[in-house]
Design an enzyme around this catalytic site. Sequence first.
Site, mmCIF file in Angstrom:
data_model
loop_
_atom_site.group_PDB
_atom_site.id
_atom_site.type_symbol
_atom_site.label_atom_id
_atom_site.label_comp_id
_atom_site.label_asym_id
_atom_site.label_seq_id
_atom_site.Cartn_x
_atom_site.Cartn_y
_atom_site.Cartn_z
ATOM 1 N N LYS A 1 3.828 -6.393 1.993
ATOM 2 C CA LYS A 1 4.147 -5.682 2.279
ATOM 3 C C LYS A 1 3.119 -4.419 1.882
ATOM 4 O O LYS A 1 3.332 -3.409 1.455
ATOM 5 C CB LYS A 1 5.169 -4.969 1.531
ATOM 6 C CG LYS A 1 6.571 -5.473 1.941
ATOM 7 C CD LYS A 1 6.644 -6.360 2.907
ATOM 8 C CE LYS A 1 7.777 -4.878 3.482
ATOM 9 N NZ LYS A 1 7.069 -5.458 5.578
ATOM 10 N N SER A 2 1.934 -4.818 1.903
ATOM 11 C CA SER A 2 0.626 -3.838 1.490
ATOM 12 C C SER A 2 -0.297 -3.283 2.578
ATOM 13 O O SER A 2 -0.969 -2.803 2.148
ATOM 14 C CB SER A 2 -0.978 -4.796 1.015
ATOM 15 O OG SER A 2 -0.254 -5.432 -0.275
ATOM 16 N N GLY A 3 0.463 -3.219 4.041
ATOM 17 C CA GLY A 3 -0.325 -2.871 4.871
ATOM 18 C C GLY A 3 -0.968 -3.231 6.041
ATOM 19 O O GLY A 3 -1.765 -2.692 6.491
ATOM 20 N N THR A 4 -0.054 -4.447 6.060
ATOM 21 C CA THR A 4 -1.466 -5.471 6.823
ATOM 22 C C THR A 4 -1.222 -5.527 8.357
ATOM 23 O O THR A 4 -2.282 -5.928 8.942
ATOM 24 C CB THR A 4 -0.041 -7.039 6.606
ATOM 25 O OG1 THR A 4 0.424 -7.217 5.017
ATOM 26 C CG2 THR A 4 -0.957 -8.005 7.000
ATOM 27 N N ASN A 5 -0.057 -5.029 8.864
ATOM 28 C CA ASN A 5 0.244 -4.526 10.201
ATOM 29 C C ASN A 5 -0.614 -2.871 10.491
ATOM 30 O O ASN A 5 -1.403 -3.282 11.795
ATOM 31 C CB ASN A 5 1.623 -4.461 10.607
ATOM 32 C CG ASN A 5 2.623 -5.896 10.316
ATOM 33 O OD1 ASN A 5 2.498 -7.168 11.136
ATOM 34 N ND2 ASN A 5 3.587 -6.181 9.694
ATOM 35 N N SER B 1 8.359 -1.407 -1.422
ATOM 36 C CA SER B 1 8.291 -1.183 0.474
ATOM 37 C C SER B 1 9.057 -2.900 0.708
ATOM 38 O O SER B 1 9.647 -3.021 1.655
ATOM 39 C CB SER B 1 7.469 -1.781 0.898
ATOM 40 O OG SER B 1 6.910 -1.987 2.163
ATOM 41 N N SER C 1 -3.768 3.810 15.231
ATOM 42 C CA SER C 1 -3.266 3.034 14.611
ATOM 43 C C SER C 1 -2.104 4.115 13.913
ATOM 44 O O SER C 1 -2.281 3.470 12.422
ATOM 45 C CB SER C 1 -4.877 2.436 13.871
ATOM 46 O OG SER C 1 -5.434 3.370 13.469
ATOM 47 N N TYR D 1 -4.948 0.370 0.185
ATOM 48 C CA TYR D 1 -3.852 0.951 1.471
ATOM 49 C C TYR D 1 -3.864 2.311 0.882
ATOM 50 O O TYR D 1 -3.804 2.834 1.442
ATOM 51 C CB TYR D 1 -3.089 0.599 1.301
ATOM 52 C CG TYR D 1 -1.859 1.197 1.600
ATOM 53 C CD1 TYR D 1 -0.685 0.585 3.219
ATOM 54 C CD2 TYR D 1 -0.850 2.738 1.385
ATOM 55 C CE1 TYR D 1 0.265 1.113 3.857
ATOM 56 C CE2 TYR D 1 -0.202 3.399 2.379
ATOM 57 C CZ TYR D 1 0.093 2.438 2.901
ATOM 58 O OH TYR D 1 1.533 3.451 3.340
ATOM 59 N N HIS E 1 -1.194 -14.215 4.472
ATOM 60 C CA HIS E 1 -0.642 -13.590 3.058
ATOM 61 C C HIS E 1 -0.538 -15.283 2.026
ATOM 62 O O HIS E 1 0.050 -14.804 1.196
ATOM 63 C CB HIS E 1 0.972 -13.035 2.808
ATOM 64 C CG HIS E 1 1.199 -12.159 3.899
ATOM 65 N ND1 HIS E 1 0.565 -11.301 3.884
ATOM 66 C CD2 HIS E 1 2.696 -12.348 4.815
ATOM 67 C CE1 HIS E 1 1.509 -9.828 4.587
ATOM 68 N NE2 HIS E 1 2.627 -11.385 4.928
ATOM 69 N N LYS F 1 8.068 4.045 5.508
ATOM 70 C CA LYS F 1 7.406 5.801 5.130
ATOM 71 C C LYS F 1 6.652 6.064 5.500
ATOM 72 O O LYS F 1 5.696 6.949 5.759
ATOM 73 C CB LYS F 1 7.932 5.897 3.865
ATOM 74 C CG LYS F 1 9.966 6.716 3.141
ATOM 75 C CD LYS F 1 10.054 7.238 2.410
ATOM 76 C CE LYS F 1 10.595 7.041 1.920
ATOM 77 N NZ LYS F 1 11.270 8.223 0.381
ATOM 78 N N GLY F 2 5.251 4.993 5.565
ATOM 79 C CA GLY F 2 3.960 5.134 5.163
ATOM 80 C C GLY F 2 3.208 5.635 4.340
ATOM 81 O O GLY F 2 2.471 6.607 4.965
HETATM 82 N N1 LIG Z 1 -0.080 3.178 10.697
HETATM 83 C C1 LIG Z 1 0.509 3.513 9.375
HETATM 84 N N2 LIG Z 1 0.060 4.128 8.570
HETATM 85 C C2 LIG Z 1 0.792 3.506 7.595
HETATM 86 N N3 LIG Z 1 1.417 3.481 7.079
HETATM 87 C C3 LIG Z 1 1.713 1.490 7.283
HETATM 88 C C4 LIG Z 1 1.012 1.746 9.074
HETATM 89 N N4 LIG Z 1 1.663 0.552 9.532
HETATM 90 C C5 LIG Z 1 3.049 0.397 8.791
HETATM 91 N N5 LIG Z 1 2.234 0.775 7.398
HETATM 92 C C6 LIG Z 1 3.206 0.651 5.640
HETATM 93 O O1 LIG Z 1 2.675 -0.390 5.202
HETATM 94 C C7 LIG Z 1 4.266 -1.408 4.934
HETATM 95 C C8 LIG Z 1 4.379 -2.886 5.242
HETATM 96 O O2 LIG Z 1 3.779 -3.229 5.004
HETATM 97 P P1 LIG Z 1 3.425 -5.122 6.240
HETATM 98 O O3 LIG Z 1 2.767 -4.090 7.156
HETATM 99 O O4 LIG Z 1 1.933 -5.726 4.874
HETATM 100 O O5 LIG Z 1 4.379 -5.465 5.856
HETATM 101 C C9 LIG Z 1 4.963 -0.274 5.449
HETATM 102 O O6 LIG Z 1 5.225 0.709 4.169
HETATM 103 P P2 LIG Z 1 6.897 1.728 3.735
HETATM 104 O O7 LIG Z 1 7.681 0.475 3.289
HETATM 105 O O8 LIG Z 1 6.432 1.540 1.622
HETATM 106 O O9 LIG Z 1 6.676 2.531 4.399
HETATM 107 C C10 LIG Z 1 4.901 0.725 6.332
HETATM 108 O O10 LIG Z 1 5.525 1.790 6.457
HETATM 109 C C1 LIG Z 2 6.009 -14.055 11.765
HETATM 110 C C2 LIG Z 2 5.448 -13.465 11.587
HETATM 111 C C3 LIG Z 2 5.369 -12.594 9.636
HETATM 112 C C4 LIG Z 2 6.334 -11.524 9.361
HETATM 113 C C5 LIG Z 2 6.223 -10.936 8.293
HETATM 114 C C6 LIG Z 2 5.927 -12.103 7.412
HETATM 115 O O1 LIG Z 2 5.306 -12.057 6.246
HETATM 116 S S1 LIG Z 2 6.447 -10.874 5.213
HETATM 117 O O2 LIG Z 2 7.781 -10.722 5.712
HETATM 118 O O3 LIG Z 2 5.606 -10.063 4.858
HETATM 119 O O4 LIG Z 2 6.514 -11.813 4.048
HETATM 120 C C7 LIG Z 2 5.249 -13.394 7.027
HETATM 121 C C8 LIG Z 2 5.437 -13.515 9.155
#
Ligand SMILES: Nc1ncnc2c1ncn2[C@@H]1O[C@H](COP(=O)(O)O)[C@@H](OP(=O)(O)O)[C@H]1O
Ligand SMILES: CCc1ccc(OS(=O)(=O)O)cc1
Length: 285
Positions: free
Chosen positions: A44-48, A129, A218, A184, A99, A248-249
């Site tokens: 939940k640190s902005g991985t994706n 988050s 992105s 982030y 992670h 929310k981002g």
């Molecule tokens: N393009 C983007 N810009 C800003 N925040 C983003 C983003 N894509 C994902 N996030 C935020 O990253 C968090 C998810 O993190 P992860 O990818 O590690 O699971 C979410 O935060 P929030 O729940 O605070 O909105 C999500 O909204």
């Molecule tokens: C299945 C891929 C995936 C997605 C998210 C994950 O971690 S977490 O939900 O952010 O803890 C781990 C794996």
Amino acid sequence: MSDGYVWFEGIPFPSMGYKPEVLREARESFALKDEDVLILTYPKSGTNWLIEIVCLVYSKGDPKWIQSVPILKRSPWVEVEYGYNLLKDKEGPRLITSHLPIQLIPKSLFNSKAKVIYLIRNPRDVLTSGYFFFGASAFAKKPQSMEEYFGWFIKGNVPYGSWFDHTRGWMSIRGKENFLILSYEELKRDTRSIVEMISQFLGKKLEPEELNSVLKNSSFQVMKENNMSNFSLLRGQFLDKNGILLRKGITGDWKNHFTVAQAEAFDRIFQEKMADLPRELFPWE
Ligand SMILES: Nc1ncnc2c1ncn2[C@@H]1O[C@H](COP(=O)(O)O)[C@@H](OP(=O)(O)O)[C@H]1O
Ligand SMILES: CCc1ccc(OS(=O)(=O)O)cc1
């Protein structure tokens, strides 16, 4: 233990997609190559968001890849059974996500020149988050209230364990040449400069129009609408129908959800656990 987690070496993992034998094999036998890139975060640190940026840097801003291949395939999680199987036989340079805490990462990392990008986020926003995400997912135990989740987070009784231990572990190798630390908060504040820093670190120079395309594709809104990146493919199995990745981002949303007492308690705990680390490692208010 049947408490909603798969436990491995004292760390709780989500109950779906994780197996102790895969976690063990990943640590002992997964071979990182010098040309690999590892995206490393606490959940939940902005991985994706970071994965999306790195994919776009690799494709020089061309969105075809991110629009046609699910994010979990583009940069698989090495510790998840699905990701491990995709990665282990893959030829050539790989984008890899994890992670994992430092003690569980593939041991081969420490003998390789693989580039590592480590993204941190204000743990108060990580907590917030995670509360919403895990409350609408089948990954792990669902909290019934913010109060309950707050208690779990402080104790490290959440997926991947304690944020404090995780962060201390990875921060212990800061300064290594192949290790880039980002936050982030800085990424939100000055996305263009940080994306330029990422492309430089990866040795992928971008032309101005390529950089513009990385930024556009992105962005929160574009990612939210991209079904290859927004986790909508996980609905039904991993996520409830109202489960949402791009919520929310923003930075500082914790202020809308913590009570005054929780905010004060968090400050105290942060101070207790992290005070010996340089304050500039944590660039949030
Ligand atoms: N393009 C983007 N810009 C800003 N925040 C983003 C983003 N894509 C994902 N996030 C935020 O990253 C968090 C998810 O993190 P992860 O990818 O590690 O699971 C979410 O935060 P929030 O729940 O605070 O909105 C999500 O909204
Ligand atoms: C299945 C891929 C995936 C997605 C998210 C994950 O971690 S977490 O939900 O952010 O803890 C781990 C794996």
